[in-house]
Design a protein around this motif. Structure first.
Motif, PDB file in Angstrom:
ATOM      1  N   GLY A   1       0.805  -1.210   0.000  1.00 25.24           N
ATOM      2  CA  GLY A   1       0.000   0.000   0.000  1.00 25.24           C
ATOM      3  C   GLY A   1       0.836   1.256   0.000  1.00 25.24           C
ATOM      4  O   GLY A   1       2.001   1.267  -0.401  1.00 25.24           O
ATOM      5  N   ASP A   2       0.241   2.339   0.465  1.00 27.67           N
ATOM      6  CA  ASP A   2       0.882   3.651   0.379  1.00 27.67           C
ATOM      7  C   ASP A   2       2.185   3.729   1.169  1.00 27.67           C
ATOM      8  O   ASP A   2       3.053   4.549   0.839  1.00 27.67           O
ATOM      9  N   ALA A   3       2.336   2.917   2.226  1.00 28.17           N
ATOM     10  CA  ALA A   3       3.563   2.964   3.023  1.00 28.17           C
ATOM     11  C   ALA A   3       4.797   2.631   2.196  1.00 28.17           C
ATOM     12  O   ALA A   3       5.906   3.063   2.520  1.00 28.17           O
ATOM     13  N   VAL A   4       4.610   1.875   1.104  1.00 32.39           N
ATOM     14  CA  VAL A   4       5.738   1.493   0.253  1.00 32.39           C
ATOM     15  C   VAL A   4       6.402   2.720  -0.363  1.00 32.39           C
ATOM     16  O   VAL A   4       7.616   2.749  -0.581  1.00 32.39           O
ATOM     17  N   ARG A   5       5.616   3.768  -0.618  1.00 32.74           N
ATOM     18  CA  ARG A   5       6.171   4.990  -1.200  1.00 32.74           C
ATOM     19  C   ARG A   5       7.271   5.577  -0.310  1.00 32.74           C
ATOM     20  O   ARG A   5       8.265   6.124  -0.793  1.00 32.74           O
ATOM     21  N   SER A   6       7.081   5.472   0.999  1.00 34.47           N
ATOM     22  CA  SER A   6       8.088   6.004   1.912  1.00 34.47           C
ATOM     23  C   SER A   6       9.399   5.239   1.791  1.00 34.47           C
ATOM     24  O   SER A   6      10.487   5.834   1.834  1.00 34.47           O
ATOM     25  N   PHE A   7       9.304   3.933   1.627  1.00 36.59           N
ATOM     26  CA  PHE A   7      10.530   3.141   1.471  1.00 36.59           C
ATOM     27  C   PHE A   7      11.225   3.460   0.146  1.00 36.59           C
ATOM     28  O   PHE A   7      12.461   3.454   0.068  1.00 36.59           O
ATOM     29  N   ILE A   8      10.447   3.718  -0.889  1.00 31.79           N
ATOM     30  CA  ILE A   8      11.041   4.109  -2.170  1.00 31.79           C
ATOM     31  C   ILE A   8      11.803   5.429  -2.011  1.00 31.79           C
ATOM     32  O   ILE A   8      12.932   5.582  -2.504  1.00 31.79           O
ATOM     33  N   LEU A   9      11.192   6.366  -1.304  1.00 31.10           N
ATOM     34  CA  LEU A   9      11.846   7.652  -1.079  1.00 31.10           C
ATOM     35  C   LEU A   9      13.137   7.469  -0.279  1.00 31.10           C
ATOM     36  O   LEU A   9      14.167   8.079  -0.593  1.00 31.10           O
ATOM     37  N   MET A  10      13.096   6.633   0.761  1.00 28.70           N
ATOM     38  CA  MET A  10      14.309   6.353   1.550  1.00 28.70           C
ATOM     39  C   MET A  10      15.412   5.787   0.663  1.00 28.70           C
ATOM     40  O   MET A  10      16.580   6.199   0.748  1.00 28.70           O
TER      41      MET A  10
ATOM     42  N   ILE B   1       9.102  -2.068  14.287  1.00 25.42           N
ATOM     43  CA  ILE B   1       9.891  -3.136  13.695  1.00 25.42           C
ATOM     44  C   ILE B   1      10.804  -2.493  12.662  1.00 25.42           C
ATOM     45  O   ILE B   1      10.396  -1.585  11.924  1.00 25.42           O
ATOM     46  N   GLY B   2      12.063  -2.925  12.630  1.00 23.88           N
ATOM     47  CA  GLY B   2      12.982  -2.315  11.682  1.00 23.88           C
ATOM     48  C   GLY B   2      14.394  -2.821  11.843  1.00 23.88           C
ATOM     49  O   GLY B   2      14.620  -3.946  12.294  1.00 23.88           O
ATOM     50  N   THR B   3      15.345  -1.969  11.488  1.00 23.83           N
ATOM     51  CA  THR B   3      16.755  -2.362  11.499  1.00 23.83           C
ATOM     52  C   THR B   3      17.483  -1.874  12.740  1.00 23.83           C
ATOM     53  O   THR B   3      18.608  -2.306  13.004  1.00 23.83           O
TER      54      THR B   3
ATOM     55  N   TYR C   1      -7.089   0.930   5.299  1.00 25.78           N
ATOM     56  CA  TYR C   1      -6.344   0.123   6.265  1.00 25.78           C
ATOM     57  C   TYR C   1      -6.706   0.559   7.675  1.00 25.78           C
ATOM     58  O   TYR C   1      -7.035   1.716   7.929  1.00 25.78           O
ATOM     59  N   GLU C   2      -6.613  -0.401   8.585  1.00 29.74           N
ATOM     60  CA  GLU C   2      -6.918  -0.108   9.977  1.00 29.74           C
ATOM     61  C   GLU C   2      -5.677   0.419  10.678  1.00 29.74           C
ATOM     62  O   GLU C   2      -4.600  -0.162  10.589  1.00 29.74           O
ATOM     63  N   GLY C   3      -5.810   1.525  11.371  1.00 34.64           N
ATOM     64  CA  GLY C   3      -4.688   2.083  12.106  1.00 34.64           C
ATOM     65  C   GLY C   3      -3.726   2.836  11.205  1.00 34.64           C
ATOM     66  O   GLY C   3      -4.094   3.336  10.133  1.00 34.64           O
ATOM     67  N   TYR C   4      -2.473   2.881  11.654  1.00 32.30           N
ATOM     68  CA  TYR C   4      -1.457   3.678  10.971  1.00 32.30           C
ATOM     69  C   TYR C   4      -0.167   2.880  10.825  1.00 32.30           C
ATOM     70  O   TYR C   4       0.229   2.148  11.741  1.00 32.30           O
ATOM     71  N   VAL C   5       0.489   3.026   9.689  1.00 30.62           N
ATOM     72  CA  VAL C   5       1.788   2.413   9.427  1.00 30.62           C
ATOM     73  C   VAL C   5       2.688   3.522   8.888  1.00 30.62           C
ATOM     74  O   VAL C   5       2.447   4.048   7.801  1.00 30.62           O
ATOM     75  N   LEU C   6       3.703   3.894   9.656  1.00 28.64           N
ATOM     76  CA  LEU C   6       4.526   5.053   9.330  1.00 28.64           C
ATOM     77  C   LEU C   6       5.997   4.655   9.224  1.00 28.64           C
ATOM     78  O   LEU C   6       6.695   4.535  10.235  1.00 28.64           O
ATOM     79  N   PRO C   7       6.514   4.439   8.021  1.00 32.08           N
ATOM     80  CA  PRO C   7       7.939   4.158   7.845  1.00 32.08           C
ATOM     81  C   PRO C   7       8.769   5.419   8.092  1.00 32.08           C
ATOM     82  O   PRO C   7       8.299   6.544   7.880  1.00 32.08           O
ATOM     83  N   PHE C   8      10.003   5.220   8.526  1.00 30.37           N
ATOM     84  CA  PHE C   8      10.892   6.357   8.755  1.00 30.37           C
ATOM     85  C   PHE C   8      12.334   5.895   8.581  1.00 30.37           C
ATOM     86  O   PHE C   8      12.635   4.702   8.584  1.00 30.37           O
ATOM     87  N   ALA C   9      13.225   6.860   8.437  1.00 27.65           N
ATOM     88  CA  ALA C   9      14.645   6.536   8.305  1.00 27.65           C
ATOM     89  C   ALA C   9      15.483   7.692   8.798  1.00 27.65           C
ATOM     90  O   ALA C   9      15.070   8.854   8.746  1.00 27.65           O
TER      91      ALA C   9
ATOM     92  N   TYR D   1      22.748   4.870   9.657  1.00 32.64           N
ATOM     93  CA  TYR D   1      21.533   5.346   8.984  1.00 32.64           C
ATOM     94  C   TYR D   1      20.570   4.165   8.894  1.00 32.64           C
ATOM     95  O   TYR D   1      20.671   3.335   7.994  1.00 32.64           O
ATOM     96  N   GLU D   2      19.665   4.096   9.850  1.00 28.59           N
ATOM     97  CA  GLU D   2      18.770   2.956   9.981  1.00 28.59           C
ATOM     98  C   GLU D   2      17.363   3.333   9.513  1.00 28.59           C
ATOM     99  O   GLU D   2      17.028   4.513   9.374  1.00 28.59           O
ATOM    100  N   CYS D   3      16.541   2.305   9.306  1.00 29.75           N
ATOM    101  CA  CYS D   3      15.138   2.549   8.960  1.00 29.75           C
ATOM    102  C   CYS D   3      14.248   1.646   9.792  1.00 29.75           C
ATOM    103  O   CYS D   3      14.703   0.695  10.422  1.00 29.75           O
ATOM    104  N   GLY D   4      12.975   1.971   9.799  1.00 27.01           N
ATOM    105  CA  GLY D   4      12.039   1.179  10.570  1.00 27.01           C
ATOM    106  C   GLY D   4      10.615   1.573  10.260  1.00 27.01           C
ATOM    107  O   GLY D   4      10.351   2.447   9.426  1.00 27.01           O
ATOM    108  N   THR D   5       9.682   0.929  10.947  1.00 29.62           N
ATOM    109  CA  THR D   5       8.260   1.197  10.763  1.00 29.62           C
ATOM    110  C   THR D   5       7.594   1.309  12.123  1.00 29.62           C
ATOM    111  O   THR D   5       7.762   0.436  12.980  1.00 29.62           O
TER     112      THR D   5
END
Length: 222
Positions: A36-45, A183-185, A70-78, A197-201
């Motif tokens: 879903g839309d959260a994948v866009r954030s990983f592409i940007l990272m 959950i992440g690195t 989707y239920e709730g929120y999923v927010l990727p970050f780096a 430089y780590e990433c996670g969700t």
């Protein structure tokens, strides 16, 4: 993958991560599949780090559209070389502060500042069910024993610390009250939080958090 799927977690591309080769006993890890839309954030990272490494701008923006609810929120970050903050550290502090019923932490390394140790201990003293999962068989002995040196205050406060007896726990999770999770690195150590430089969700109010809790509870009972 195709702008539709992203994976985020502790897994690297090596034989021990799939237990094809065992160097430190059974290797335990976690990885999240996101759609879903959260994948866009990983592409940007990825594009940001690709540019910082190669000076090449990835211009392909032909990404699929998603209309699912989707239920709730999923927010990727780096974290990255242009970021003056420490997003994983700030998130870890916020998650620990939020805990009212339980706080579950899975990390392969536990070399962290006194402020975080004291915050976890305070939660245990206040009646929160604090459980931390570490490896039993270390991959880096000096770091492992440094982590053990941070057990004392949490145990004195009533928290519980488990070492994964089948081998090496490499999963990086924080799970809070069936409501919030990471959950992440990023490990709970200085290198991950302040140097790498780590990433996670960050996941909030999503039923998948229950599966993370069940997985954690299964690991401490093995």
């Amino acid at each position: 993958i195709d702008g539709r799927v992203a994976y985020c977690g502790g897994d690297n591309l090596a034989d021990e991560y799939i237990n094809k080769k065992q160097r430190f006993g059974y290797w335990r890890d976690n990885c999240a599949k996101l759609e879903g839309d959260a994948v866009r954030s990983f592409i940007l990272m990825f594009c940001e780090m690709w540019y910082m490494s190669t000076k090449e701008v990835i211009k392909d923006t032909n990404l699929p559209e998603f209309n699912q609810q989707y239920e709730g929120y999923v927010l990727p970050f780096a974290d990255g070389p242009l970021n003056n903050s420490n997003p994983a550290y700030d998130l870890f502090q916020a998650l620990i502060n939020t805990a009212k019923e339980y706080l579950y932490i899975s990390t392969p390394y536990f070399v962290i500042d006194d402020a975080t140790i004291n915050l976890i201990a305070l939660k245990a003293k206040s009646g929160v069910d604090v459980k931390i999962l570490m490896p039993k068989i270390p991959d880096k002995k000096s770091v492992f024993y440094m982590g053990r040196g941070n057990y004392r205050e949490i145990l004195k406060a009533g928290g519980k610390i488990y070492e994964y007896t089948p081998g090496f726990n490499h999963a990086k999770n924080i799970i809070v009250d069936d409501k919030y999770a990471f959950i992440g690195t990023a490990n709970m150590d200085y290198r991950s939080l302040f140097l790498h430089y780590e990433c996670g969700t960050y996941v909030a109010l999503n039923p998948e958090i229950n599966k993370m809790r069940i997985d954690f509870e299964g690991a401490i009972s093995e």
